[in-house]
Design an enzyme around this catalytic site. Structure first.
Site: not given
Ligand code: GLU
Length: 333
Positions: A261-262
């Site tokens: 995930a970012k």
């Protein structure tokens, strides 16, 4: 709507694209997928388009747009067309292309391919972003599907969205990585959103309009978007456009099995850059993860043009371990 591909180069020349969403810094999973997409086009003498997908106003971060370009350039990827270099299909930023999506929506309305849906669902809010597996809820039950496009006029001030009427049955395609794939979009989400009235297009419509308008004939992206492909094929058909070839490559996951995930800062390309990681070492490590070599060789994407083979990429998700991360700075070469 005309098909720009017909007027362009031979269909055998790949026109690929890198389509980052500027919602946070790009991470290692993006690096691997974009490397593969870039090589899939470049290894066959193809062109690469860089397009910024910034329709989800609630998630877009202004600085992330330049950040995505910087991250990709740091990796050694380049592009022939994009927001910074221009090109024949400019603009290359989705928020500057809204009238094109509106025109496509009119076509869909005129063909009764869409109907106005006033169901209140969180999904409507999220439609501007590409749906990842955790976003795929139960199939839409068809509550508003009895409506036709003109019924929108009777909704007055009620907020509504335009939903695509999904026909029964599977759609299949020859995936450039996965081979033959068949998915019934009626079972995966059902009638899907293409626009929110007065707000803007959904990811599904924008990506099809843009890929067609930019003459993209090869879409390589993460396996998490495989369920979007039958929807997009339906949109291509409804708009009278030719679908590109699609390839969905394995995702990067963390050791606990989650999709990268970012929000996980340590995996961001900007963090690695700031930590002094040599991008040539990263590319070499990614090439090992893709099965193109056994030993890490510091290299640039161009060094893999001859050895690129999408079929060698292991089918299992790529697990980014702390040890692997560490090897980018300290490990033996
Ligand atoms: N912009 C999308 C994302 O970052 C990718 C869309 C696509 O490749 O079709 O998730």
């Amino acid at each position: 709507m005309s098909d720009p591909k017909a007027a362009n180069e031979s269909p055998s020349t790949p026109f690929g694209r890198l389509a980052p969403s500027p919602t946070g810094g790009l991470h290692l999973g993006h690096a691997r997928t974009f490397l593969i997409a870039w090589l899939a086009a470049r290894s066959r003498g193809g062109r690469v388009v860089l397009r910024i997908e910034d329709l989800d106003a609630s998630r877009v971060r202004p600085e992330a747009r330049q950040g995505a370009l910087d991250d990709l350039a740091w990796l050694g990827l380049d592009w022939d067309e994009g927001p910074d270099v221009g090109g024949p299909f400019a603009p290359y930023v989705q928020s500057e292309r809204l009238e094109r999506y509106a025109a496509a929506l009119e076509v869909l309305k005129s063909r009764e391919a869409v109907y106005p849906c006033s169901c209140t669902r969180a999904e409507i809010q999220r439609a501007a972003s590409a749906p990842h597996p955790e976003d795929e809820g139960p199939s839409y039950p068809g509550t508003c599907s009895g409506r036709s496009a003109v019924d929108a006029q009777r909704l007055g001030d009620r907020p509504f969205a335009w939903r695509f009427r999904v026909p029964a049955g599977e759609l299949d395609w020859q995936d450039l990585y996965q081979g033959p794939v068949a998915i019934d979009p009626g079972r995966v989400g059902g009638d899907f959103l293409v626009a929110r009235n007065g707000v803007g297009p959904a990811y599904q419509l924008a990506v099809v309009v843009d890929d067609a308008a930019m003459a993209i004939n090869q879409v390589i992206r993460g396996a998490d978007l495989v369920t979007s492909t039958p929807r997009q094929i339906l949109l291509y058909r409804a708009l009278g456009l030719t679908s590109p070839d699609f390839g969905h490559v394995p995702l990067a996951i963390s050791p606990d099995g989650r999709r990268l995930a970012k929000r996980d800062g340590s995996l961001k390309l900007a963090t690695l850059r700031d930590a002094g990681v040599d991008p040539r070492r990263l590319i070499g490590s990614l090439a090992v993860s893709c099965g193109w070599t056994e030993a890490v060789m510091p290299s640039t994407p161009r060094d893999w043009l001859d050895r690129f083979d999408i079929g060698r990429i292991p089918a299992a998700p790529w697990v980014v371990t702390p040890r692997w991360l560490e090897s980018l700075t300290n490990g033996p070469l």
